[in-house]
Design an enzyme around this catalytic site. Structure first.
Site, PDB file in Angstrom:
ATOM      1  N   ARG A 143       0.829  -1.223   0.000  1.00 53.83           N
ATOM      2  CA  ARG A 143       0.000   0.000   0.000  1.00 53.83           C
ATOM      3  C   ARG A 143       0.858   1.265   0.000  1.00 53.83           C
ATOM      4  O   ARG A 143       0.467   2.290   0.584  1.00 53.83           O
ATOM      5  CB  ARG A 143      -0.970   0.018   1.183  1.00 53.83           C
ATOM      6  CG  ARG A 143      -1.750  -1.251   1.380  1.00 53.83           C
ATOM      7  CD  ARG A 143      -2.527  -1.660   0.170  1.00 53.83           C
ATOM      8  NE  ARG A 143      -3.233  -2.917   0.375  1.00 53.83           N
ATOM      9  CZ  ARG A 143      -3.906  -3.540  -0.597  1.00 53.83           C
ATOM     10  NH1 ARG A 143      -3.946  -3.044  -1.810  1.00 53.83           N
ATOM     11  NH2 ARG A 143      -4.530  -4.660  -0.356  1.00 53.83           N
ATOM     12  N   GLU A 266      -5.607 -12.388   7.986  1.00 55.58           N
ATOM     13  CA  GLU A 266      -5.246 -12.429   6.568  1.00 55.58           C
ATOM     14  C   GLU A 266      -4.078 -13.395   6.305  1.00 55.58           C
ATOM     15  O   GLU A 266      -3.104 -13.060   5.627  1.00 55.58           O
ATOM     16  CB  GLU A 266      -4.921 -11.013   6.060  1.00 55.58           C
ATOM     17  CG  GLU A 266      -6.097 -10.076   6.228  1.00 55.58           C
ATOM     18  CD  GLU A 266      -5.893  -8.687   5.623  1.00 55.58           C
ATOM     19  OE1 GLU A 266      -4.748  -8.234   5.530  1.00 55.58           O
ATOM     20  OE2 GLU A 266      -6.915  -8.067   5.248  1.00 55.58           O
ATOM     21  N   ARG A 310     -18.419  -8.487   9.564  1.00 55.05           N
ATOM     22  CA  ARG A 310     -16.979  -8.280   9.765  1.00 55.05           C
ATOM     23  C   ARG A 310     -16.691  -7.147  10.754  1.00 55.05           C
ATOM     24  O   ARG A 310     -15.718  -7.203  11.512  1.00 55.05           O
ATOM     25  CB  ARG A 310     -16.320  -7.981   8.406  1.00 55.05           C
ATOM     26  CG  ARG A 310     -14.889  -7.558   8.532  1.00 55.05           C
ATOM     27  CD  ARG A 310     -14.207  -7.459   7.197  1.00 55.05           C
ATOM     28  NE  ARG A 310     -12.972  -6.689   7.308  1.00 55.05           N
ATOM     29  CZ  ARG A 310     -12.165  -6.410   6.316  1.00 55.05           C
ATOM     30  NH1 ARG A 310     -12.440  -6.845   5.107  1.00 55.05           N
ATOM     31  NH2 ARG A 310     -11.078  -5.693   6.487  1.00 55.05           N
ATOM     32  N   LYS A 334      -7.247  -0.306  14.735  1.00 57.50           N
ATOM     33  CA  LYS A 334      -7.519   0.639  13.637  1.00 57.50           C
ATOM     34  C   LYS A 334      -8.634   1.597  14.048  1.00 57.50           C
ATOM     35  O   LYS A 334      -9.550   1.200  14.771  1.00 57.50           O
ATOM     36  CB  LYS A 334      -7.922  -0.115  12.365  1.00 57.50           C
ATOM     37  CG  LYS A 334      -6.752  -0.832  11.702  1.00 57.50           C
ATOM     38  CD  LYS A 334      -7.113  -1.386  10.326  1.00 57.50           C
ATOM     39  CE  LYS A 334      -5.915  -2.131   9.733  1.00 57.50           C
ATOM     40  NZ  LYS A 334      -6.151  -2.644   8.377  1.00 57.50           N
ATOM     41  N   ASP A 339     -11.834  -1.077   7.816  1.00 57.23           N
ATOM     42  CA  ASP A 339     -10.464  -0.995   7.306  1.00 57.23           C
ATOM     43  C   ASP A 339     -10.169   0.345   6.645  1.00 57.23           C
ATOM     44  O   ASP A 339     -10.173   0.429   5.415  1.00 57.23           O
ATOM     45  CB  ASP A 339     -10.232  -2.141   6.301  1.00 57.23           C
ATOM     46  CG  ASP A 339      -8.761  -2.317   5.958  1.00 57.23           C
ATOM     47  OD1 ASP A 339      -7.928  -1.683   6.614  1.00 57.23           O
ATOM     48  OD2 ASP A 339      -8.456  -3.102   5.040  1.00 57.23           O
ATOM     49  N   GLU A 367      -4.453   4.326   1.120  1.00 56.54           N
ATOM     50  CA  GLU A 367      -4.886   3.078   0.469  1.00 56.54           C
ATOM     51  C   GLU A 367      -6.300   3.194  -0.093  1.00 56.54           C
ATOM     52  O   GLU A 367      -6.572   2.720  -1.192  1.00 56.54           O
ATOM     53  CB  GLU A 367      -4.813   1.922   1.483  1.00 56.54           C
ATOM     54  CG  GLU A 367      -5.366   0.613   0.938  1.00 56.54           C
ATOM     55  CD  GLU A 367      -5.328  -0.531   1.937  1.00 56.54           C
ATOM     56  OE1 GLU A 367      -4.782  -0.369   3.047  1.00 56.54           O
ATOM     57  OE2 GLU A 367      -5.850  -1.613   1.597  1.00 56.54           O
ATOM     58  N   HIS A 477     -16.344   0.391   1.324  1.00 54.91           N
ATOM     59  CA  HIS A 477     -15.731  -0.728   0.615  1.00 54.91           C
ATOM     60  C   HIS A 477     -16.380  -1.058  -0.734  1.00 54.91           C
ATOM     61  O   HIS A 477     -16.571  -2.233  -1.075  1.00 54.91           O
ATOM     62  CB  HIS A 477     -15.693  -1.976   1.492  1.00 54.91           C
ATOM     63  CG  HIS A 477     -14.306  -2.572   1.526  1.00 54.91           C
ATOM     64  ND1 HIS A 477     -13.578  -2.794   0.385  1.00 54.91           N
ATOM     65  CD2 HIS A 477     -13.525  -2.966   2.579  1.00 54.91           C
ATOM     66  CE1 HIS A 477     -12.397  -3.317   0.736  1.00 54.91           C
ATOM     67  NE2 HIS A 477     -12.328  -3.418   2.049  1.00 54.91           N
TER      68      HIS A 477
END
Ligand code: GCV
Length: 664
Positions: A143, A266, A310, A334, A339, A367, A477
């Protein structure tokens, strides 16, 4: 993109000119060679003190300065006091680095043309003000949009780039005092003896600037580089391996900061691989670092699909562990529960964890905000977060760096403002976005209000503009798979996890749009404190900037403006496009105030941003229109792209080949 850039330089190279500037000096552009009178009362002059003296001697043009190491109950370890002492200025601090910060304070005031108060007392708010580099050992940056990794691993430790010291200096000038050198998707190799020598070399360069080095570690390191058959935190040999590794590190780097860990997220290994909890895994590392005063920053970015939402995962996994972590573990969380989207509500773990230290993770690299192509000043986003999550409950702040080998460090010249803003907010979270933009503009360009005022306004508006043309009203997203640059609300990748696909998040159907996270849906609202939970849960009281985050809203729902949801959505997307175009107008008027290289660079990027904004608007509205079956209000601009045409674009992110507007 490069080709066009060259053409543009030739066509638009300013004739009226301020000398071309490659941006490498960042906000540190003071004239040097001043030979100011600077003395110290200290007998032993440390490398840090030498730096403070040198910076002032070089660039200070005011009265004589005395630097004095001295305790004062109003100052914490890194704080400083400045006051007039007859004809002299006295700068005092309990530490050498505090004196260095005092020196940078004076130079900042001077560059801004700001008079000094009779007495200045400054203390950094957070103890740890840390950058996270997502830099890989092969030189790539996850990123990263500003070239390659700064760290020339293959040359280290023998060859040392001059940029390492310039990096440390820039950080110190804004109060950043720690850095994680490598990606959280960590290669175990970073802990090998050969790499630790390289890390030591960097740590030695950074130390005089008050910067502590941390490393991201891979939980499976004892297996991969230690030859053990397990990485289980309850295994004695594994524990011994980490203890030995910590000893080896501290012998090389006595002030080493500690480890940052992404575990069971991940595809990264973690304690969960052995049915252990995050607390058990983190505590093993904490015990290894404890004798040396090191810390573990353990990330909460996890989303194993145990719940259908999520956004609830981190809370579900970590909240039950509250109180089980050693006191040298900090949970790095975060800012938002999904995200780093252009806008998210805050992650409800903040405030919920009563017996475990937490620290926010911001993302400086863009990002999800147009990479290094879009002007998006992020201080307003972080200010918004600080307004919801009381900073007093935290001792550390981290930011994912946007820095690379590009001459100007950050790709977009205005990306420097985000690095700057992160440092300043870590020093003082109560500074406003406006104050920080003002400081940055005056130091980086000039102090003329005919320049500063309009450009500052553009900066302050820019993050909201991105929200408007990408994801207004709580959408999130809707990005293309993988590169997170352009829009693909229709995106479907066979075999991909559903929660990596836009349709999972926007849930568009004939009835409406948005993710029902209220008590009639996933009930994520219940993770917030009562008063907020009630506010968010009710579609009538939910702030409209989050409405599609928390609710599945009928297309005909009446918004506060009196428009239906569909109309409001159309207006918001369109507003974003108009704002991006407005930025072009603002910037074009600034040609006489900015060097030609920077002017042309920003001009080109704003052009791309405006075209991208149209791409976002058209892609999202034409796609959602298939569900709303309503017209785009006739007073708004018509789409310029066809939906089917946009679905065929497959952007090659390395060279922007196939972008709808043809930028290369
Ligand atoms: C470092 C997102 C990004 C990943 C990143 C991850 C993380 O998913 O797309 O590139 O990996 O967050 O924060 O760990």
């Amino acid at each position: 993109m490069k080709k066009l850039f060259l053409v543009c330089i030739m066509v638009c190279a300013s004739v009226i000119g301020i000398k071309a500037d490659d941006g490498s000096r960042l906000w540190l552009k003071q004239q040097t060679g001043k030979n100011a009178q600077v003395s110290t009362t200290d007998k032993s002059v440390s490398p840090t003190l030498i730096l403070a003296i040198k910076e002032l001697q070089d660039a200070w043009s005011g009265e004589a300065i005395v630097l004095k190491k001295q305790k004062d109950k109003r100052l914490n370890k890194e704080g400083f006091l400045i006051r007039k002492n007859g004809e002299q200025l006295l700068v005092s601090s309990p530490s050498d680095v505090g004196l260095l910060y005092g020196a940078y304070y004076l130079l900042r005031q001077q560059a801004m043309g700001q008079p000094l108060l009779d007495e200045v007392i400054e203390n950094p708010f957070y103890d740890t003000r840390i950058l996270n580099h997502w830099d890989n050992l092969d030189g790539s940056v996850e990123r990263g949009y500003a070239g390659r990794s700064l760290w020339q691993w293959e040359e280290l430790p023998d060859t040392v780039s001059t940029r390492y010291e310039a990096y440390a200096r820039a950080n110190a000038s804004i109060g950043i005092n720690a850095t994680v050198l490598n990606n959280v998707n960590a290669s175990p190799e970073i802990l090998s003896a050969a790499y630790l020598q390289k890390v030591k070399t960097l740590a030695d360069i950074f130390r005089p600037y008050g910067i502590q080095v941390y490393l991201s570690v891979n939980f499976a390191s004892p297996m991969v580089i230690g030859g053990l058959s397990t990485a289980d935190s309850q295994n004695k040999e594994v524990n011994r391996w980490w203890k030995e590794k910590a000893k080896e590190i501290y012998q090389l780097i006595p002030d080493f900061g500690g480890f940052l860990v992404k575990a069971n997220s991940e595809g990264q290994p973690g304690p969960g691989d052995y049915n252990r909890t995050h607390a058990e895994g983190a505590n093993m590392l904490a015990d290894a670092l404890k004798p040396y005063g090191g810390k573990v920053m353990w990330r909460t970015f996890v989303y194993s699909p145990e719940d259908a939402d999520r956004a609830k995962q981190a809370y579900l996994e970590f909240y039950p562990l509250d109180g089980q972590f050693r006191n040298n573990v900090i949970l790095q969380v975060k800012n938002g529960p999904v995200d780093f989207q252009p806008r998210e509500p805050y992650t409800p773990l903040f405030g919920a964890m009563q017996h475990t230290e937490t620290m926010p993770e911001f993302q400086i690299t863009q990002e999800y905000l147009g990479h290094a192509n879009h002007l998006a000043y992020l201080a307003p986003m972080w200010e918004e977060f600080n307004g919801l999550v009381n900073p007093t409950s935290q001792k550390a702040l981290s930011g994912v760096a946007n820095i690379g080998t590009d001459a100007n460090w950050t790709g977009h010249p205005f990306g420097q403002a985000n690095w700057y803003a992160f440092g300043r907010l870590a020093w003082n979270p109560y500074l406003t976005s406006e104050m920080i933009a003002d400081e940055w503009l005056k130091q980086t360009f000039n102090t003329d209000s005919a320049f500063v005022d309009p450009v500052k306004e553009m900066m302050l508006e820019s993050r909201e503009a991105v929200v408007n043309y990408m994801m207004p009203l709580g959408l999130h997203h809707t990005f293309a798979f993988g590169h997170h640059y352009g829009p693909e609300p229709w995106c479907d990748v066979p075999g991909a996890r559903p929660d990596w696909l836009p349709t999972y998040y926007h849930r568009a159907d004939k009835e409406g749009l948005g993710f029902d996270r209220s008590s009639t849906g996933s009930n994520a609202t219940a993770q917030y404190p009562d008063s907020l939970a009630r506010l968010y849960d009710n579609i009538k009281t939910c702030p409209e900037e989050y409405i599609l985050w928390f609710h599945h809203v009928p297309w005909t729902h009446r918004m506060k403006s009196g428009k239906t949801l569909w109309e409001e959505l159309c207006y918001k997307f369109d507003e974003g496009v108009q704002q991006a175009r407005g930025f072009q107008q603002t910037w074009d008027k600034m040609q006489t105030y900015v060097d030609s290289e920077t002017f042309n660079d920003v001009q080109l990027r704003l052009k791309i941003q405006a075209l991208d904004a149209m791409w976002w608007r058209d892609a999202c509205l034409l796609y959602f229109q298939q569900f709303s079956e309503m017209p785009i209000p006739y007073e708004l601009e018509r789409p310029v792209y066809e939906l089917e045409e946009m679905k065929r674009f497959k952007l090659n992110i390395d060279n922007h080949e196939n972008a709808p507007h043809g930028f290369k």
